[in-house]
Structure formats: C-alpha cells, structure tokens
Design a protein around this motif. Structure first.
Motif, PDB file in Angstrom:
ATOM      1  N   GLU A  34       0.810  -1.215   0.000  1.00 22.14           N
ATOM      2  CA  GLU A  34       0.000   0.000   0.000  1.00 22.14           C
ATOM      3  C   GLU A  34       0.847   1.271   0.000  1.00 22.14           C
ATOM      4  OE1 GLU A  34      -3.281   2.258   2.845  1.00 22.14           O
ATOM      5  OE2 GLU A  34      -2.860   0.151   3.182  1.00 22.14           O
ATOM      6  N   TYR A  35       1.913   1.282   0.794  1.00 22.70           N
ATOM      7  CA  TYR A  35       2.672   2.511   1.012  1.00 22.70           C
ATOM      8  C   TYR A  35       3.954   2.631   0.192  1.00 22.70           C
ATOM      9  CZ  TYR A  35      -0.391   3.669   4.896  1.00 22.70           C
ATOM     10  OH  TYR A  35      -1.481   3.992   5.654  1.00 22.70           O
ATOM     11  N   SER A  36       4.315   1.629  -0.600  1.00 24.08           N
ATOM     12  CA  SER A  36       5.555   1.717  -1.384  1.00 24.08           C
ATOM     13  C   SER A  36       5.627   2.977  -2.243  1.00 24.08           C
ATOM     14  CB  SER A  36       5.753   0.471  -2.245  1.00 24.08           C
ATOM     15  OG  SER A  36       6.206  -0.588  -1.458  1.00 24.08           O
ATOM     16  N   PRO A  37       4.554   3.350  -2.967  1.00 21.08           N
ATOM     17  CA  PRO A  37       4.650   4.594  -3.751  1.00 21.08           C
ATOM     18  C   PRO A  37       4.895   5.825  -2.862  1.00 21.08           C
ATOM     19  CG  PRO A  37       2.788   3.283  -4.504  1.00 21.08           C
ATOM     20  CD  PRO A  37       3.298   2.644  -3.240  1.00 21.08           C
ATOM     21  N   LYS A  38       4.249   5.874  -1.711  1.00 22.72           N
ATOM     22  CA  LYS A  38       4.429   7.012  -0.799  1.00 22.72           C
ATOM     23  C   LYS A  38       5.846   7.017  -0.204  1.00 22.72           C
ATOM     24  CE  LYS A  38       2.004   9.487   2.809  1.00 22.72           C
ATOM     25  NZ  LYS A  38       0.811   9.554   3.633  1.00 22.72           N
ATOM     26  N   ILE A  39       6.367   5.837   0.117  1.00 22.51           N
ATOM     27  CA  ILE A  39       7.732   5.727   0.635  1.00 22.51           C
ATOM     28  C   ILE A  39       8.723   6.178  -0.440  1.00 22.51           C
ATOM     29  CG2 ILE A  39       9.514   4.093   1.410  1.00 22.51           C
ATOM     30  CD1 ILE A  39       7.162   2.464   2.695  1.00 22.51           C
ATOM     31  N   ASP A  40       8.505   5.731  -1.676  1.00 23.65           N
ATOM     32  CA  ASP A  40       9.366   6.157  -2.790  1.00 23.65           C
ATOM     33  C   ASP A  40       9.375   7.675  -2.924  1.00 23.65           C
ATOM     34  OD1 ASP A  40      10.222   3.638  -3.549  1.00 23.65           O
ATOM     35  OD2 ASP A  40       8.733   3.406  -5.130  1.00 23.65           O
ATOM     36  N   ARG A  41       8.197   8.291  -2.853  1.00 16.81           N
ATOM     37  CA  ARG A  41       8.107   9.757  -2.972  1.00 16.81           C
ATOM     38  C   ARG A  41       8.822  10.434  -1.802  1.00 16.81           C
ATOM     39  NH1 ARG A  41       2.897   8.467  -4.510  1.00 16.81           N
ATOM     40  NH2 ARG A  41       2.045   9.068  -2.489  1.00 16.81           N
ATOM     41  N   TYR A  42       8.642   9.903  -0.581  1.00 15.79           N
ATOM     42  CA  TYR A  42       9.268  10.513   0.598  1.00 15.79           C
ATOM     43  C   TYR A  42      10.791  10.526   0.460  1.00 15.79           C
ATOM     44  CZ  TYR A  42      10.920  11.313   5.303  1.00 15.79           C
ATOM     45  OH  TYR A  42      11.600  11.807   6.380  1.00 15.79           O
ATOM     46  N   PHE A  43      11.372   9.394   0.051  1.00 18.38           N
ATOM     47  CA  PHE A  43      12.824   9.292  -0.018  1.00 18.38           C
ATOM     48  C   PHE A  43      13.402   9.809  -1.332  1.00 18.38           C
ATOM     49  CE2 PHE A  43      12.172   6.282   3.483  1.00 18.38           C
ATOM     50  CZ  PHE A  43      13.139   6.744   4.360  1.00 18.38           C
ATOM     51  N   HIS A  44      12.558  10.222  -2.260  1.00 13.78           N
ATOM     52  CA  HIS A  44      13.055  10.767  -3.523  1.00 13.78           C
ATOM     53  C   HIS A  44      13.866  12.036  -3.283  1.00 13.78           C
ATOM     54  CE1 HIS A  44      12.920  12.932  -7.382  1.00 13.78           C
ATOM     55  NE2 HIS A  44      13.090  11.722  -7.874  1.00 13.78           N
ATOM     56  N   ASP A  45      13.374  12.897  -2.383  1.00  8.82           N
ATOM     57  CA  ASP A  45      14.079  14.125  -2.017  1.00  8.82           C
ATOM     58  C   ASP A  45      14.824  13.910  -0.709  1.00  8.82           C
ATOM     59  OD1 ASP A  45      13.042  15.563  -4.231  1.00  8.82           O
ATOM     60  OD2 ASP A  45      11.145  15.764  -3.152  1.00  8.82           O
ATOM     61  N   GLU A  46      15.667  14.838  -0.365  1.00  6.47           N
ATOM     62  CA  GLU A  46      16.412  14.769   0.901  1.00  6.47           C
ATOM     63  C   GLU A  46      15.425  14.898   2.062  1.00  6.47           C
ATOM     64  OE1 GLU A  46      19.693  14.047   3.053  1.00  6.47           O
ATOM     65  OE2 GLU A  46      19.675  14.193   0.882  1.00  6.47           O
ATOM     66  N   PRO A  47      15.297  13.858   2.912  1.00  4.51           N
ATOM     67  CA  PRO A  47      14.377  13.948   4.050  1.00  4.51           C
ATOM     68  C   PRO A  47      14.796  15.049   5.030  1.00  4.51           C
ATOM     69  CG  PRO A  47      15.007  11.672   3.644  1.00  4.51           C
ATOM     70  CD  PRO A  47      15.905  12.536   2.799  1.00  4.51           C
TER      71      PRO A  47
END
Length: 93
Positions: free
Chosen positions: A64-77
């Motif tokens: 469920e959350y893989s796309p959201k996790i990918d988006r979160y870590f795409h930029d510098e957290p």
C-alpha cells in the motif's frame, strides 16, 4: 530512488521454544532502499506472540505505502521528517 523488498523463510536447525509456542521457521521481510548511489538495508520480522503486527500486515502496508515511501525518499528527508511520515501515514514503524 528504489525501494525493494523480499520475503524470506528460514528453517531453524532446532525448534525455537518459548513459554507459549514453538517455532520451526523464522519469517520476515528484507528491505532494500537505493538512493543517490547509496544502498541501505532493513528488516521487518514480527514474531507471533511478541509483536503487535503480523507479517501479513507488514506485507500489506509495504504494498500500500511503497509509492508514498518512494516519494518521501526521492528528495532529501528533513530532520525529524521520518517521525512525521509515520504519523501522517499511519504505517507501522
């Protein structure tokens, strides 16, 4: 940025016994996160009777959350951003 995960199931040489049950295998998920040439690994391996979540719940949340996790870590957290991510997502840490 890429998040990948792999389910594993390893048999014990001898059964692992607790006060409540006996386990013949250890199951879990290995996580691999790659970003900017860096690879990080993690694990999710809830133990029935000890963990609040089950392995099935972890797998469902990853799907469920893989796309959201990918988006979160795409930029510098941002500092403290992971705590906010968990709170906003209602995902099991």
């Amino acid at each position: 940025m890429a998040l990948r995960y792999f389910q594993y199931r390893f048999p014990f040489v001898k059964p692992f016994r607790t006060g409540r049950q006996t386990f013949g295998v250890r199951e879990g998920i290995l996580l691999q996160l790659q970003r900017n040439g860096v690879t990080a690994y993690g694990e999710a391996a809830p133990l029935p009777g000890f963990s609040r979540e089950s392995l099935d719940q972890v797998i469902r949340q990853l799907k469920e959350y893989s796309p959201k996790i990918d988006r979160y870590f795409h930029d510098e957290p941002a500092p403290g951003g992971l705590d906010k991510f968990y709170t906003d997502s209602d995902i099991t840490p």
